[in-house]
Design a protein around this motif. Structure first.
Motif, PDB file in Angstrom:
ATOM      1  N   LEU A   7       0.839  -1.206   0.000  1.00 35.33           N
ATOM      2  CA  LEU A   7       0.000   0.000   0.000  1.00 35.33           C
ATOM      3  C   LEU A   7       0.870   1.251   0.000  1.00 35.33           C
ATOM      4  O   LEU A   7       0.652   2.192  -0.770  1.00 35.33           O
ATOM      5  CB  LEU A   7      -0.916  -0.013   1.226  1.00 35.33           C
ATOM      6  CG  LEU A   7      -1.889   1.146   1.347  1.00 35.33           C
ATOM      7  CD1 LEU A   7      -3.027   0.962   0.356  1.00 35.33           C
ATOM      8  CD2 LEU A   7      -2.446   1.249   2.761  1.00 35.33           C
ATOM      9  N   ALA A   8       1.878   1.236   0.871  1.00 25.92           N
ATOM     10  CA  ALA A   8       2.751   2.401   0.969  1.00 25.92           C
ATOM     11  C   ALA A   8       3.554   2.599  -0.309  1.00 25.92           C
ATOM     12  O   ALA A   8       3.758   3.723  -0.755  1.00 25.92           O
ATOM     13  CB  ALA A   8       3.690   2.244   2.165  1.00 25.92           C
ATOM     14  N   ALA A   9       3.993   1.493  -0.909  1.00 23.97           N
ATOM     15  CA  ALA A   9       4.838   1.599  -2.110  1.00 23.97           C
ATOM     16  C   ALA A   9       4.052   2.096  -3.313  1.00 23.97           C
ATOM     17  O   ALA A   9       4.601   2.776  -4.179  1.00 23.97           O
ATOM     18  CB  ALA A   9       5.458   0.241  -2.431  1.00 23.97           C
ATOM     19  N   LEU A  63      -1.125   9.764   2.514  1.00 22.62           N
ATOM     20  CA  LEU A  63      -1.427   9.614   3.938  1.00 22.62           C
ATOM     21  C   LEU A  63      -1.175   8.175   4.376  1.00 22.62           C
ATOM     22  O   LEU A  63      -0.571   7.926   5.428  1.00 22.62           O
ATOM     23  CB  LEU A  63      -2.889  10.009   4.184  1.00 22.62           C
ATOM     24  CG  LEU A  63      -3.316   9.999   5.649  1.00 22.62           C
ATOM     25  CD1 LEU A  63      -2.600  11.078   6.429  1.00 22.62           C
ATOM     26  CD2 LEU A  63      -4.827  10.158   5.766  1.00 22.62           C
ATOM     27  N   ALA A  64      -1.615   7.214   3.544  1.00 25.29           N
ATOM     28  CA  ALA A  64      -1.419   5.795   3.867  1.00 25.29           C
ATOM     29  C   ALA A  64       0.062   5.486   4.055  1.00 25.29           C
ATOM     30  O   ALA A  64       0.459   4.790   4.989  1.00 25.29           O
ATOM     31  CB  ALA A  64      -2.009   4.918   2.765  1.00 25.29           C
ATOM     32  N   ASP A  65       0.880   6.032   3.177  1.00 18.10           N
ATOM     33  CA  ASP A  65       2.322   5.821   3.258  1.00 18.10           C
ATOM     34  C   ASP A  65       2.871   6.339   4.583  1.00 18.10           C
ATOM     35  O   ASP A  65       3.631   5.675   5.272  1.00 18.10           O
ATOM     36  CB  ASP A  65       2.997   6.532   2.073  1.00 18.10           C
ATOM     37  CG  ASP A  65       4.492   6.266   2.011  1.00 18.10           C
ATOM     38  OD1 ASP A  65       4.941   5.281   2.635  1.00 18.10           O
ATOM     39  OD2 ASP A  65       5.203   7.029   1.338  1.00 18.10           O
ATOM     40  N   HIS A  66       2.436   7.538   4.968  1.00 22.58           N
ATOM     41  CA  HIS A  66       2.925   8.124   6.218  1.00 22.58           C
ATOM     42  C   HIS A  66       2.474   7.323   7.423  1.00 22.58           C
ATOM     43  O   HIS A  66       3.233   7.129   8.372  1.00 22.58           O
ATOM     44  CB  HIS A  66       2.440   9.569   6.328  1.00 22.58           C
ATOM     45  CG  HIS A  66       3.144  10.494   5.372  1.00 22.58           C
ATOM     46  ND1 HIS A  66       4.511  10.618   5.346  1.00 22.58           N
ATOM     47  CD2 HIS A  66       2.678  11.296   4.389  1.00 22.58           C
ATOM     48  CE1 HIS A  66       4.850  11.473   4.398  1.00 22.58           C
ATOM     49  NE2 HIS A  66       3.758  11.891   3.797  1.00 22.58           N
ATOM     50  N   ILE A  67       1.217   6.854   7.378  1.00 21.81           N
ATOM     51  CA  ILE A  67       0.719   6.063   8.509  1.00 21.81           C
ATOM     52  C   ILE A  67       1.522   4.775   8.646  1.00 21.81           C
ATOM     53  O   ILE A  67       1.955   4.409   9.742  1.00 21.81           O
ATOM     54  CB  ILE A  67      -0.791   5.761   8.328  1.00 21.81           C
ATOM     55  CG1 ILE A  67      -1.591   7.060   8.488  1.00 21.81           C
ATOM     56  CG2 ILE A  67      -1.253   4.725   9.339  1.00 21.81           C
ATOM     57  CD1 ILE A  67      -3.071   6.912   8.216  1.00 21.81           C
TER      58      ILE A  67
END
Lengths: 276, 350
Positions: free
Chosen positions: B131-133, B139-143
């Motif tokens: 998901l982050a990649a 926002l998902a990446d930061h979380i």
């Protein structure tokens, strides 16, 4: 009949170092003919090709006044509709099969992927078509190649596999981005003649991207010469050797000729004025 | 003209297997050697540890001979290796029990905990990393990065204590320390055949679902905790591997073919991500097998970590060394397994 018309295409990258414009207002149109795009590295020819597929990676942005393919406005299509065009209508052969084939998937699975996933063919039907496609690019033992992994193929074979894979769904337009630059000279000629025959037989439109002017002159009907993201000259391929633009002449002059003068090759003359 | 393919890869594969087995044997010998040396260099006199400080000269000499300590060092090592190969890891000074017997009781508890934790870590960490990649900078990446950073930086014992306090003490959602409620502990001893030593498997085999549920309620908190730590590591590595693969040219090929994005990510890129990721997961698993001492202490988990720590507290060197050898063997075997899996997913490594 016009297959593709592009008007004022721009590709820009908003990087931390500022806005980089890779393509700056390129226009051309294409029927079922063979159009060559030439230019040195960084002239924007690859980005022009990828824009037609709308496959420029972020942060790259594509803008165009018009980009029509077979009556459809490519800029207005949803990603989903665009995906329907990719493969069956517009395909692309890339430079080096060493990188453009998935290293951990069998060649057969990659060839059959579209047939299995999109066309929902059974395994045996897909396999038969894949074998036929490999035979069309003159691979002699297709059954064995289907079971091989990309690293087990030579460069020439890999590129034939790539061409076969892209031609399986019979696209109307093929973009070939330096399809022979990573190959040995002898293999280059073979791959080119295979590509030439297939495109001719099936009556596809072809955009042939290359830095090799002589190759393009032999192979294409019409040529765009790009410099710094712009088209500096457009001419019929047979007139290429009589090109008037100094940049095109420069590109021609920096190719060595067999039996020619052995002196140092002239450097490429670059003039910022031409990119205006 | 047609280029031909290389001949059948079986010969190469067999040679690879032979090399792997040889390196396995060499690694195990090295492991025994290092363990043996550690046993000799620590300032604990094994004789004194057994006979105590008030023993007579004669007693000390007799014990020394019985332990083989009067022999030259290389001979002692040969005896140590010979015994180990026959499954004799010595006798615990503290309990008088053969070390192997105690370890084979403690190891399944650790194995159960580490396995469940790794499963949690993979199931949560891989999708989070992907998901982050696929949405870098979102926002998902930061979380995902923040949650991972917390897993990296918060001490396990603190998280464990807070977890126990909250979920067991205040909310009462989970079982407390230990592998089972006290009431089930005795029942387990008498009514369930220990097939694997892992409570979840044994109770399921015996059809004792009440006990199974109770075991889960005890396991879920420590396993979730260790799973979180493992998830932090796995999600971070998955993100970076996935970003790298998504930048490759074959990804463009898949998109040119008109493949949907889920297929590009989860089939084309994922198969390539798996190659390095298998090693990462194996390392994290091995780390949990050897390194969950703190967690085992806090949750009164009778695993290998607790066993070795308890033994160390009372200078019970045979138990410490025996436990170390077993952890080392588990580590080596896990490495071998990840090596074999690696060959399976990467045709270039065959």
């Amino acid at each position: 009949m016009t297959l593709l018309s592009v008007k004022n295409l721009r590709v820009s990258f908003d990087t931390e170092a500022g806005l980089v414009e890779a393509v700056r207002g390129v226009s051309f149109s294409l029927g079922r003919e063979r159009l060559g795009i030439v230019g040195e590295s960084g002239s924007g020819k690859t980005m022009t090709g990828r824009s037609v597929l709308r496959l420029v990676r972020p942060p790259g942005r594509i803008e165009a006044e018009e980009m029509r393919f077979d009556g459809q406005d490519l800029m207005a299509l949803s990603e989903r509709d665009m995906r329907r065009l990719r493969g069956p209508r517009i395909a692309m052969v890339m430079q080096d099969p060493k990188y453009s084939l998935n290293p951990v998937m069998k060649v057969g699975d990659q060839l059959m992927e579209g047939l299995r996933q999109r066309d929902r063919l059974s395994r045996s039907e897909a396999r038969a078509k894949a074998v036929a496609a490999l035979e069309a690019v003159q691979i002699r033992d297709p059954e064995r190649v289907l079971e091989a992994y990309p690293h087990e193929l030579s460069g020439g074979m890999g590129q034939r596999v790539m061409i076969a894979m892209m031609l399986i769904p019979n696209p109307d337009l093929l973009i070939a981005d330096e399809p022979t630059s990573a190959l040995d000279v002898t293999v280059q000629a073979e791959v080119l003649s295979i590509l030439d025959g297939l495109v001719r037989d099936r009556g596809m439109g072809l955009i042939f991207i290359s830095h090799d002017l002589r190759l393009v002159a032999r192979f294409c009907d019409r040529v765009l010469v790009m410099y710094k993201g712009r088209v500096v000259e457009e001419l019929a391929a047979r007139d290429l050797l009589a090109a008037r633009h100094p940049y095109t002449q420069g590109l021609l002059n920096c190719l060595p000729r067999i039996g020619g003068d052995r002196g140092p090759l002239p450097g490429l003359d670059r003039n910022a004025e031409w990119a205006r | 003209m047609t280029a031909s393919l290389p001949s059948s890869p079986w010969a190469g594969r067999l040679r690879g297997l032979g090399a792997a087995l040889f390196s396995l044997a060499a690694t195990l010998l090295g492991l025994l050697f290092v363990t043996f040396i550690i046993g000799r260099v620590v300032p604990i006199d094994p004789v004194l540890a057994i006979v105590g400080e008030r023993a007579t000269e004669a007693q000390i000499a007799a014990t020394r001979t019985a332990l083989g300590l009067d022999q030259p060092l290389w001979q002692q090592f040969l005896i140590f290796v010979g015994n180990a190969l026959q499954g004799d890891l010595g006798t615990s000074i503290r309990t008088g029990e053969p070390v192997l017997q105690a370890v084979s009781r403690a190891f399944p508890a650790t194995l159960e905990l580490a396995t469940l934790a790794t499963i949690i870590g993979v199931l949560a960490g891989v999708p989070a990393g992907v998901l982050a990649a696929t949405r870098p900078g979102s926002l998902a990446d930061h979380i995902v990065r923040l949650v991972g950073l917390m897993g990296y930086s918060m001490p396990v014992f603190w998280l464990g204590l807070i977890g126990l306090l909250l979920f067991y003490g205040v909310l009462g959602w989970v079982g407390g320390p230990g592998r089972l409620d006290a009431a089930f502990d005795m029942m387990y001893e008498f009514e369930v055949t220990p097939v694997s030593g892992m409570i979840l498997i044994d109770t399921a085999l015996a059809g004792r679902w009440d006990m199974f549920v109770n075991a889960i309620s005890h396991l879920i908190l420590p396993a979730g905790l260790l799973g979180y730590v493992s998830m932090a590591y796995i999600s971070r590595m998955t993100r970076s591997f996935m970003m790298n693969e998504l930048g490759q040219e074959y990804i463009t090929t898949a998109r040119v073919k008109g493949m949907p994005e889920w297929r590009v990510i989860w089939v084309h890129a994922m198969r390539n991500v798996l190659v390095p990721l298998i090693t990462v997961i194996a390392l994290s698993y091995a780390y949990l097998l050897e390194g969950s001492v703190l967690t085992e202490t806090i949750f009164a988990w009778p695993g290998l970590g607790s066993y070795i720590t308890d033994a160390l507290m009372v200078n019970d060197m045979p138990a410490v060394l025996g436990g170390t050898v077993v952890v080392g063997v588990a580590f080596v075997l896990l490495n071998l397994l990840s090596d074999l899996l690696y060959r399976l997913v990467d045709p270039r490594a065959r």
